[in-house]
Each structure stands twice: as C-alpha cells, then as structure tokens.
Design a protein around this motif. Structure first.
Motif, mmCIF file in Angstrom:
data_model
loop_
_atom_site.group_PDB
_atom_site.id
_atom_site.type_symbol
_atom_site.label_atom_id
_atom_site.label_comp_id
_atom_site.label_asym_id
_atom_site.label_seq_id
_atom_site.Cartn_x
_atom_site.Cartn_y
_atom_site.Cartn_z
ATOM 1 N N ILE A 1 1.467 4.780 35.403
ATOM 2 C CA ILE A 1 2.336 3.583 35.375
ATOM 3 C C ILE A 1 1.875 2.558 36.401
ATOM 4 C CG2 ILE A 1 4.691 2.781 35.820
ATOM 5 C CD1 ILE A 1 5.656 5.475 34.706
ATOM 6 N N LEU A 2 1.532 3.025 37.613
ATOM 7 C CA LEU A 2 1.050 2.117 38.650
ATOM 8 C C LEU A 2 -0.266 1.462 38.245
ATOM 9 C CD1 LEU A 2 1.835 4.250 41.840
ATOM 10 C CD2 LEU A 2 2.968 2.124 41.157
ATOM 11 N N LEU A 3 -1.161 2.224 37.615
ATOM 12 C CA LEU A 3 -2.437 1.662 37.188
ATOM 13 C C LEU A 3 -2.238 0.629 36.079
ATOM 14 C CD1 LEU A 3 -4.656 4.882 37.193
ATOM 15 C CD2 LEU A 3 -4.821 2.940 38.753
ATOM 16 N N GLU A 4 -1.314 0.893 35.168
ATOM 17 C CA GLU A 4 -1.043 -0.091 34.116
ATOM 18 C C GLU A 4 -0.451 -1.360 34.700
ATOM 19 O OE1 GLU A 4 1.511 2.046 31.508
ATOM 20 O OE2 GLU A 4 -0.147 2.952 30.348
ATOM 21 N N GLY A 5 0.413 -1.217 35.716
ATOM 22 C CA GLY A 5 0.966 -2.399 36.382
ATOM 23 C C GLY A 5 -0.112 -3.181 37.117
ATOM 24 N N ALA A 6 -1.036 -2.443 37.764
ATOM 25 C CA ALA A 6 -2.131 -3.125 38.470
ATOM 26 C C ALA A 6 -3.002 -3.878 37.490
ATOM 27 C CB ALA A 6 -2.953 -2.099 39.242
ATOM 28 N N LYS A 7 -3.216 -3.331 36.318
ATOM 29 C CA LYS A 7 -4.032 -3.999 35.302
ATOM 30 C C LYS A 7 -3.381 -5.314 34.860
ATOM 31 C CE LYS A 7 -6.057 -3.283 30.713
ATOM 32 N NZ LYS A 7 -6.184 -2.352 29.570
ATOM 33 N N LEU A 8 -2.050 -5.271 34.708
ATOM 34 C CA LEU A 8 -1.337 -6.489 34.290
ATOM 35 C C LEU A 8 -1.339 -7.547 35.393
ATOM 36 C CD1 LEU A 8 1.734 -4.856 32.486
ATOM 37 C CD2 LEU A 8 -0.248 -5.973 31.417
ATOM 38 N N ASN A 9 -1.276 -7.124 36.647
ATOM 39 C CA ASN A 9 -1.206 -8.076 37.774
ATOM 40 C C ASN A 9 -2.567 -8.425 38.347
ATOM 41 O OD1 ASN A 9 1.625 -8.176 37.721
ATOM 42 N ND2 ASN A 9 1.778 -6.279 38.951
ATOM 43 N N LEU A 10 -3.628 -7.876 37.732
ATOM 44 C CA LEU A 10 -4.960 -8.067 38.322
ATOM 45 C C LEU A 10 -5.333 -9.532 38.434
ATOM 46 C CD1 LEU A 10 -7.387 -6.541 39.449
ATOM 47 C CD2 LEU A 10 -8.352 -6.483 37.148
ATOM 48 N N LYS A 11 -5.008 -10.354 37.429
ATOM 49 C CA LYS A 11 -5.376 -11.784 37.444
ATOM 50 C C LYS A 11 -4.262 -12.648 38.002
ATOM 51 C CE LYS A 11 -8.567 -11.441 33.533
ATOM 52 N NZ LYS A 11 -8.893 -11.915 32.171
ATOM 53 N N THR A 12 -3.026 -12.339 37.640
ATOM 54 C CA THR A 12 -1.921 -13.199 38.056
ATOM 55 C C THR A 12 -1.458 -12.912 39.472
ATOM 56 O OG1 THR A 12 -0.348 -11.628 37.113
ATOM 57 C CG2 THR A 12 -1.106 -13.407 35.689
ATOM 58 N N ASN A 13 -1.525 -11.657 39.911
ATOM 59 C CA ASN A 13 -1.033 -11.302 41.244
ATOM 60 C C ASN A 13 -1.935 -10.234 41.846
ATOM 61 O OD1 ASN A 13 0.460 -10.819 43.552
ATOM 62 N ND2 ASN A 13 2.402 -10.452 42.488
ATOM 63 N N PRO A 14 -3.138 -10.646 42.312
ATOM 64 C CA PRO A 14 -4.098 -9.685 42.830
ATOM 65 C C PRO A 14 -3.559 -8.845 43.987
ATOM 66 C CG PRO A 14 -5.130 -11.810 42.525
ATOM 67 C CD PRO A 14 -3.653 -12.033 42.345
ATOM 68 N N GLU A 15 -2.718 -9.440 44.802
ATOM 69 C CA GLU A 15 -2.206 -8.701 45.960
ATOM 70 C C GLU A 15 -1.316 -7.532 45.514
ATOM 71 O OE1 GLU A 15 0.446 -9.529 49.995
ATOM 72 O OE2 GLU A 15 -0.248 -11.198 48.773
ATOM 73 N N GLN A 16 -0.457 -7.816 44.509
ATOM 74 C CA GLN A 16 0.401 -6.757 43.986
ATOM 75 C C GLN A 16 -0.413 -5.689 43.252
ATOM 76 O OE1 GLN A 16 3.655 -6.406 44.550
ATOM 77 N NE2 GLN A 16 3.601 -4.450 43.435
ATOM 78 N N ALA A 17 -1.469 -6.142 42.568
ATOM 79 C CA ALA A 17 -2.331 -5.181 41.874
ATOM 80 C C ALA A 17 -3.012 -4.256 42.862
ATOM 81 C CB ALA A 17 -3.369 -5.931 41.038
ATOM 82 N N GLU A 18 -3.425 -4.792 44.011
ATOM 83 C CA GLU A 18 -4.083 -3.976 45.021
ATOM 84 C C GLU A 18 -3.112 -2.941 45.589
ATOM 85 O OE1 GLU A 18 -6.634 -4.489 49.154
ATOM 86 O OE2 GLU A 18 -5.895 -6.252 48.083
#
Length: 379
Positions: free
Chosen positions: A200-217
């Motif tokens: 679940i965390l990895l899927e969330g990071a994938k979604l936020n990778l472009k729009t919210n890099p800090e949250q994805a990290e």
C-alpha cells in the motif's frame, strides 16, 4: 494318532486275540461271522466319527459292541468287553475320575464273568497299553492345542503390530500436517500484514512520485522499514522453529533404533549423556553411518537379542559405544563393513576400537571435542 484311532487299534487287537483263540479251539461259522460283524461295527464307528465328528455315535456303537460281547459270550470276549468299557467311560468325559471308574468297572466285570487266564492276561496287557497310549495321546493333543493357541496369539500380535504401525504412520502424518498448518499461520501473521502494508505504501509513493516527491520519499522509507521488520520477524520465527542440531540428530537415532526393534524383534536401547550440541555435523553423520553398519552386523552375524548405543560427551572427548549381546568367541576378522567404520572415524579425527567377547560384540568410537558455541548471525 488321536483317541479315535487309539480305540480302533485296541478293539481290533482284542478282537484278534479272542478270535485267534476261538479258531484254535474250534473253527465254526459263528466265530467268523461274529468277528466280521465286530470289524464292520468298529470300522463304521471309526469312519463316522472321523468324517462327521458326531459324538453321539460313540455312545451308540460302544453299547452295541458291549451287547454283542454278551451275545457271543462275555467270558470268551472279555478282552474286547474291557476295551469297549474303557472307550465308553472315556467318551462319557469322566475326566479326573476316568481311571477310577474304569478300574472299578473292569474289576466288577472280571468278578461277574470270571474269564479264563488267557482272556484275563490279554485284557490286562491291552489295558496297560491303552492307558499308556491314552496318556501319550492326551499330551500330544494338549501340546497341539497349546501350539494352536500360540499361533493364534502370534498372529493376533502381528496384526496388532501392523495396526500400531499404521496408526503410528497416521499419527506422524497428522502431526506433520498440524505443524505445517501452525507454521504457515505464523508466517502469515509475521509476514502477511507487513508485506500488505508495504505494498500500500509503495502504491501511494508511485502516485505521489510526480505530484508530491517528498511524500513519496516518506512512503518509500516507511515501506522499506516495514519490509525490513517483516524479514527480521521471519528470521526470528525460523530460528525459533528450527530444532537444535543435536536434538534433531538424537531423535533420528532413537527413531532408527525403534524401527529396527519393530522389524527384527531385537530389543534396542539408546542413551546419551552430556551437551549434545558439542557433537559436530561430521561426527553425527559418522555415527549415523556406523550405527547402520552395526545394526546390519547384528542381524547377519551376532544372533543377538539386544542392541544398545551409548553416547557420552565429556569436556574434551566424545565416546560412542555400539554393542550387542550376541554369541561368539574372543576373535573376529574385519570385513569391508568394519573397515568402513574405522575409516569414517579416522576421517573425523577419532579412534575406533573393536571388542569381541563372550558377552557380545562392541564397536567403540572416540572423538576429540573442538567446540565453540559462538553466536547465530542469522545468515
């Protein structure tokens, strides 16, 4: 010989003795006809009892024969009369009173009919032979029945052993299935939730990778920590579930000896003293191969009823003793099997001794201890 055959023989002998005397004194048709009639009666009695096992026939034919003796002359046919009384009393199942009743009946018959000396002597001789033969037949029948009971008992015990083996195999299979089920449940509890959360965390990071890099990290870091914790939990579970090396090996030795005892009906004993974790894997393998060779030699050469394995672990030494109580002299010659035992012990840095005596045969393995508990790195 059974009682049916015994009495046929005694009656035939008595009839032959009486007929021989009568023919010598006076040959007439009545003597011959009566002898043939008695023979037919005795043979018919024997065949009916042999083929039909009809006990009531005994109680019919014997009285008919006694009546026939009275008709022909009880004094002349006294030996045959005595044998018929002998047979009748036996078939009435007098048991412990048989000899007393028979003696009383025969003495009474002798007093009533007053046989001549020849008939009396023949009757006494046949009675003595009959008593001796009856005792022998009863002993034979007793041992035959005892043997049959023992065969039935052995068959029942073998059937019970087979059932116990099947039950033991089913029990082991059930225990293995239960252990697998319990272990799979534990793995699921340790790993499933952590991996699912990490996905679940990895899927969330994938979604936020472009729009919210800090949250994805942050999500990636949390997933990594989650997976690392799951892996540590799995390693801990595996470490806890894995039996100690020495305990597992000792259990395997015990199982081998118990199976050997069941298969070959040789009593086995197994004892181990000391810190079994001091025994290294190569030494365990060496002892296992040597145990197999010692058991094979016990079956082939020792004619033993007992076999034992004793393992003693000291601070600086390990001693294993394979022994049986087989018969034999003081000498023996090593074959390929014992040479292999010696070679395996030598490879492990130990010494091998063989002892043959009146009390049995021993194989002694001695190893040095090179032991360091260390720590489990988890690798």
């Amino acid at each position: 010989m059974n009682k049916n055959t015994l009495y046929l023989t005694l009656k035939t002998a008595a009839l032959a003795a009486v007929t021989a005397k009568n023919i010598t004194a006076n040959v007439d048709s009545f003597t011959i006809v009566s002898a043939l009639a008695f023979c037919c009666l005795f043979v018919a009695d024997y065949l009916i009892n042999r083929l039909c096992h009809a006990k009531g026939i005994w109680l019919i034919c014997a009285p008919i024969g006694i009546v026939g003796c009275f008709v022909c002359g009880a004094g002349e046919y006294f030996p045959l009369l005595i044998m018929l009384i002998f047979e009748l009393v036996d078939y009435l199942e007098a048991n412990e009173y048989f000899y007393g009743i028979s003696a009383a009946a025969e003495a009474l018959a002798a007093l009533i009919f007053a046989p001549d000396r020849y008939a009396l002597i023949v009757a006494v001789v046949l009675t003595a032979v009959g008593i001796f033969a009856r005792v022998a037949v009863e002993r034979v029948e007793y041992f035959r029945e005892l043997s049959e009971k023992q065969r039935n008992t052995i068959a029942a015990q073998k059937d019970r052993i087979n059932k116990m083996r099947k039950w033991s195999a089913t029990l082991r299979e059930t225990a293995a299935l239960e252990e697998r089920s319990r272990f799979s449940t534990r793995i699921h509890d340790k790993l499933g939730h952590g991996v699912s959360g990490s996905i679940i965390l990895l899927e969330g990071a994938k979604l936020n990778l472009k729009t919210n890099p800090e949250q994805a990290e942050k999500s990636l870091g949390a997933a990594i920590e989650n997976l690392r914790g799951s892996v540590d939990s799995i390693r801990e579970a595996l470490h806890e579930e894995r039996p100690k090396r020495g305990t597992a090996s000792a259990a395997e030795f015990k199982e081998l000896l118990e199976r050997f005892s069941l298969n070959y009906e040789i009593k086995t004993m197994f004892s181990i003293e000391g810190d079994i974790e001091k025994i290294s894997p190569p030494i365990w393998n060496c002892l296992k191969d040597n145990l197999a060779e010692a058991l094979t030699n016990t079956i082939k050469h020792s004619n033993a009823s007992e076999f034992s394995l004793k393992i003693l672990i000291y601070d600086k030494m390990i001693r294993a003793e394979f022994s049986d109580n087989g018969s034999g002299g003081s000498g023996f010659s090593k074959g390929m099997g014992l040479d292999g035992v010696e070679d395996r012990v030598t490879v492990c840095g130990g010494k091998c001794l063989f002892q043959r005596g009146m009390t049995g045969f021993k194989i002694i393995n001695i190893f040095g201890v090179n032991y360091d508990k260390g720590t489990d790195s988890g690798r």
